[in-house]
Design a protein around this motif. Structure first.
Motif, PDB file in Angstrom:
ATOM      1  N   GLY A 197       0.839  -1.188   0.000  1.00  0.00           N
ATOM      2  CA  GLY A 197       0.000   0.000   0.000  1.00  0.00           C
ATOM      3  C   GLY A 197       0.864   1.225   0.000  1.00  0.00           C
ATOM      4  N   SER A 198       0.408   2.243  -0.646  1.00  0.00           N
ATOM      5  CA  SER A 198       1.189   3.476  -0.689  1.00  0.00           C
ATOM      6  C   SER A 198       1.200   4.108   0.664  1.00  0.00           C
ATOM      7  CB  SER A 198       0.584   4.435  -1.717  1.00  0.00           C
ATOM      8  OG  SER A 198      -0.744   4.758  -1.356  1.00  0.00           O
ATOM      9  N   SER A 199       2.289   4.766   0.964  1.00  0.00           N
ATOM     10  CA  SER A 199       2.448   5.379   2.288  1.00  0.00           C
ATOM     11  C   SER A 199       2.673   6.866   2.153  1.00  0.00           C
ATOM     12  CB  SER A 199       3.622   4.734   3.024  1.00  0.00           C
ATOM     13  OG  SER A 199       3.759   5.283   4.300  1.00  0.00           O
ATOM     14  N   SER A 200       2.020   7.463   1.169  1.00  0.00           N
ATOM     15  CA  SER A 200       2.190   8.895   0.996  1.00  0.00           C
ATOM     16  C   SER A 200       1.456   9.619   2.088  1.00  0.00           C
ATOM     17  CB  SER A 200       1.640   9.317  -0.371  1.00  0.00           C
ATOM     18  OG  SER A 200       0.278   8.986  -0.466  1.00  0.00           O
ATOM     19  N   SER A 201       2.109  10.588   2.688  1.00  0.00           N
ATOM     20  CA  SER A 201       1.508  11.332   3.783  1.00  0.00           C
ATOM     21  C   SER A 201       1.570  12.808   3.465  1.00  0.00           C
ATOM     22  CB  SER A 201       2.244  11.051   5.098  1.00  0.00           C
ATOM     23  OG  SER A 201       3.575  11.434   4.984  1.00  0.00           O
ATOM     24  N   ALA A 202       0.499  13.498   3.797  1.00  0.00           N
ATOM     25  CA  ALA A 202       0.445  14.928   3.557  1.00  0.00           C
ATOM     26  C   ALA A 202       1.260  15.644   4.592  1.00  0.00           C
ATOM     27  CB  ALA A 202      -1.016  15.398   3.607  1.00  0.00           C
ATOM     28  N   SER A 203       2.142  16.544   4.162  1.00  0.00           N
ATOM     29  CA  SER A 203       2.979  17.294   5.093  1.00  0.00           C
ATOM     30  C   SER A 203       2.494  18.716   5.169  1.00  0.00           C
ATOM     31  CB  SER A 203       4.450  17.260   4.635  1.00  0.00           C
ATOM     32  OG  SER A 203       4.567  17.861   3.375  1.00  0.00           O
ATOM     33  N   THR A 257      -2.934   9.293  18.936  1.00  0.00           N
ATOM     34  CA  THR A 257      -3.854   8.798  17.933  1.00  0.00           C
ATOM     35  C   THR A 257      -3.307   9.065  16.543  1.00  0.00           C
ATOM     36  OG1 THR A 257      -5.042  10.898  18.013  1.00  0.00           O
ATOM     37  CG2 THR A 257      -5.847   9.141  19.427  1.00  0.00           C
ATOM     38  N   MET A 258      -3.642   8.222  15.635  1.00  0.00           N
ATOM     39  CA  MET A 258      -3.124   8.333  14.281  1.00  0.00           C
ATOM     40  C   MET A 258      -3.864   9.430  13.528  1.00  0.00           C
ATOM     41  SD  MET A 258      -2.817   5.329  11.459  1.00  0.00           S
ATOM     42  CE  MET A 258      -1.955   4.311  12.633  1.00  0.00           C
ATOM     43  N   SER A 259      -3.138  10.361  12.959  1.00  0.00           N
ATOM     44  CA  SER A 259      -3.731  11.461  12.228  1.00  0.00           C
ATOM     45  C   SER A 259      -4.257  10.963  10.885  1.00  0.00           C
ATOM     46  CB  SER A 259      -2.703  12.571  12.023  1.00  0.00           C
ATOM     47  OG  SER A 259      -3.226  13.577  11.193  1.00  0.00           O
ATOM     48  N   ASP A 260      -5.500  11.362  10.573  1.00  0.00           N
ATOM     49  CA  ASP A 260      -6.069  10.940   9.301  1.00  0.00           C
ATOM     50  C   ASP A 260      -5.376  11.617   8.121  1.00  0.00           C
ATOM     51  OD1 ASP A 260      -7.827   9.261  10.547  1.00  0.00           O
ATOM     52  OD2 ASP A 260      -9.434  10.752  10.665  1.00  0.00           O
ATOM     53  N   LYS A 261      -4.789  12.842   8.368  1.00  0.00           N
ATOM     54  CA  LYS A 261      -4.149  13.557   7.283  1.00  0.00           C
ATOM     55  C   LYS A 261      -2.839  12.899   6.874  1.00  0.00           C
ATOM     56  CE  LYS A 261      -6.180  18.055   8.486  1.00  0.00           C
ATOM     57  NZ  LYS A 261      -5.893  19.456   8.848  1.00  0.00           N
ATOM     58  N   SER A 262      -2.111  12.334   7.852  1.00  0.00           N
ATOM     59  CA  SER A 262      -0.807  11.750   7.557  1.00  0.00           C
ATOM     60  C   SER A 262      -0.865  10.238   7.366  1.00  0.00           C
ATOM     61  CB  SER A 262       0.169  12.083   8.691  1.00  0.00           C
ATOM     62  OG  SER A 262      -0.290  11.529   9.911  1.00  0.00           O
ATOM     63  N   SER A 321      -1.717   6.604   5.655  1.00  0.00           N
ATOM     64  CA  SER A 321      -1.877   5.999   4.343  1.00  0.00           C
ATOM     65  C   SER A 321      -3.217   5.279   4.282  1.00  0.00           C
ATOM     66  CB  SER A 321      -0.738   5.015   4.079  1.00  0.00           C
ATOM     67  OG  SER A 321      -0.839   3.907   4.959  1.00  0.00           O
ATOM     68  N   PRO A 322      -3.687   4.913   3.093  1.00  0.00           N
ATOM     69  CA  PRO A 322      -4.951   4.144   3.012  1.00  0.00           C
ATOM     70  C   PRO A 322      -4.913   2.866   3.848  1.00  0.00           C
ATOM     71  CG  PRO A 322      -4.332   4.960   0.842  1.00  0.00           C
ATOM     72  CD  PRO A 322      -3.188   5.283   1.756  1.00  0.00           C
ATOM     73  N   LEU A 323      -3.744   2.214   3.901  1.00  0.00           N
ATOM     74  CA  LEU A 323      -3.631   1.001   4.716  1.00  0.00           C
ATOM     75  C   LEU A 323      -3.798   1.316   6.193  1.00  0.00           C
ATOM     76  CD1 LEU A 323      -3.044  -2.059   4.591  1.00  0.00           C
ATOM     77  CD2 LEU A 323      -0.619  -1.516   4.857  1.00  0.00           C
ATOM     78  N   ASP A 324      -3.205   2.438   6.645  1.00  0.00           N
ATOM     79  CA  ASP A 324      -3.347   2.852   8.043  1.00  0.00           C
ATOM     80  C   ASP A 324      -4.795   3.204   8.370  1.00  0.00           C
ATOM     81  OD1 ASP A 324      -0.650   2.527   8.642  1.00  0.00           O
ATOM     82  OD2 ASP A 324      -0.138   4.545   7.961  1.00  0.00           O
ATOM     83  N   LYS A 325      -5.456   3.879   7.438  1.00  0.00           N
ATOM     84  CA  LYS A 325      -6.849   4.264   7.679  1.00  0.00           C
ATOM     85  C   LYS A 325      -7.744   3.037   7.804  1.00  0.00           C
ATOM     86  CE  LYS A 325      -6.526   8.762   5.359  1.00  0.00           C
ATOM     87  NZ  LYS A 325      -7.006   9.610   4.240  1.00  0.00           N
TER      88      LYS A 325
END
Length: 458
Positions: free
Chosen positions: A18-24, A124-129, A131-135
């Motif tokens: 899964g892609s792990s692109s995160s918004a900075s 808690t895991m930020s929804d902005k940062s 990845s789809p797999l994390d969400k």
């Protein structure tokens, strides 16, 4: 001697990528929005302002201000506090009247520094940062937690079950035979004199009796006369801290029972109700970590199927300072390892560190059946050959296996722990049911006070 090796279970499907692109976010832009425009400093070069003309003057009009609309990234500048001169005039240093305060900026005002203090980092895991797999992972965990909060501990019980309750006046030696005859490894204890729940008998209690026998070998006759009511005296004699006696009402949320199990490091918890007529306690049943996880796997598959992150990424299990033994080691040596590291299972490996089997705390019970403490000198291989014919074997996984595949295995088989191995079947780590339950309840939660107390229970 019968070969005690057990074939390992098939590995689960490897994790999907899964892609792990995160918004900075840009910190510099936020800093610029806070700074604002610079104001002239006192003592700057330039001609002094002309003195005011003599005679009465018209009221000084307020200076125009360029005040931006407040937002969460902008900090309003602090208004100038009016000061009184020695002559009692309210004029400022330039002789002009003070600027009127804007509405909402009257004293006392909020200092700008309070907006700029760093906030505590949330666990808690930020929804902005994410990845789809994390969400998907967090969505699955939240779904399981909500499921545990709306279901009760009573819901976990099967439609038909058998409950064996032992009176504390029973001899410890006889309790061993009862457990073996009924094919169980634990039983609730009952104080018939006070009509109260008195705790839970487990394999740990028998290991404490063995420790007492090793420390006081000349008191063998006394050991044979010990009753279940003497278990606390045995703990004090060998210097072991007694386990907290915990229970939960069967109609309380299942989430509450799970939290209590993790807090007290218990692998099973009795369900105790109160009789409405007599007001006395009644033992309904006992639920285990395996029963709870299986209940989740069977009834909440729509959320467990979202848990696609591999074991390696989750940091699930114990991988350092693993206690191991061999087939030729004595049972007593393994018991000492369990006591030293406070664990309930020891992997059995060969000279190349390849996994052969696992010696569990429940394997101690047949070794001392009928008070035969001499059997403790037998080898691990001999002890494992005494297991029941319906023993399900041991279950393994790899570090690339996903959590959803582990739940699938729990749904289909009776799993007590998973041994992590590599492609050559060499031991890598151990994943206990406590590790899985702790991850399901606490991962991504700010309230992680239980984490430190769970230790390396496996």
């Amino acid at each position: 001697m019968e070969d005690a090796r057990v074939p390992v279970a098939d590995k689960a499907i490897t994790a999907a990528g899964g892609s792990s692109s995160s918004a900075s976010t840009s910190a510099s832009a936020s800093a610029r929005s806070r700074s604002g425009s610079s104001a002239p400093t006192a003592g700057a070069s330039g001609p002094p302002p002309p003195p005011p003309p003599a005679g009465p003057q018209p009221p000084h009009p307020p200076a125009a201000t360029n005040t931006p609309t407040p937002s969460h990234t902008h900090t309003p500048a602090a208004p100038t506090t009016p000061t009184s001169s020695a002559g009692g005039s309210n004029a400022n240093a330039n002789g002009s009247l003070p600027l009127p305060l804007r509405h909402g900026h009257e004293l006392p005002f909020v200092a700008p520094s309070s907006y700029l203090r760093p906030k505590q980092i949330s666990r808690t895991m930020s929804d902005k940062s994410a990845s789809p797999l994390d969400k998907d992972q967090m969505q699955g965990l939240r779904g399981v937690r909500e499921f545990l909060k709306v279901r009760t501990s009573y819901d976990v019980l099967p439609l038909s079950f058998r409950l064996v309750v032992l009176d504390i006046d029973l001899l410890i030696k006889k309790s061993l035979n009862i457990l073996i005859q009924n094919g169980i490894v634990s039983a609730p204890l009952w104080d018939s004199r006070n009509s109260t729940f008195a705790g839970l008998l487990t394999s740990t209690d028998y290991i404490n009796v063995i420790q007492y026998y090793c420390q006081f070998p000349h008191d063998l006759n006394q050991v044979d006369q010990f009753r279940l009511s003497s278990l606390r005296d045995i703990e004090r004699a060998i210097g072991v801290l007694p386990l907290e006696t915990v229970s939960v009402h069967p109609m309380r949320p299942l989430y509450e029972a799970c939290r209590r199990m993790l807090k007290t490091r218990a692998r099973r918890i009795p369900l105790v109700d109160i009789d409405g007529e007599t007001g006395r306690e009644t033992v309904v049943s006992v639920i285990t970590q395996y029963r709870i996880l299986k209940f989740i796997a069977v009834n909440n598959e729509q959320h467990t199927m979202l848990l696609k992150k591999p074991v390696r990424d989750l940091g699930l299990g114990t991988y350092k300072n693993l206690a191991t033994t061999t087939m030729n080691s004595s049972v007593l040596d393994v018991i000492h390892l369990m006591v030293k590291y406070n664990i309930s299972a020891v992997p059995v490996v060969d000279q190349d560190y390849r996994l052969l089997n696992v010696f569990e705390a429940v394997d101690v019970i047949p070794c001392i059946r009928g008070g035969a403490y001499d059997e403790l000198s037998s080898t691990v291989g001999e002890a494992l050959s005494r297991r029941a014919e319906d023993f399900g074997g041991i279950y393994t996984c790899g570090e690339d296996d996903r959590l959803d595949s582990i739940f699938d295995t729990i749904r289909k088989s009776r799993v007590h722990r998973l041994i992590v191995i590599d492609d050559d079947c060499r031991l890598r780590g151990i994943i206990s049911l406590s590790d899985i339950l702790k991850h399901v309840l606490l991962f991504g939660e700010e309230d992680d006070t239980i984490r430190g107390g769970s230790g390396s229970l496996r």
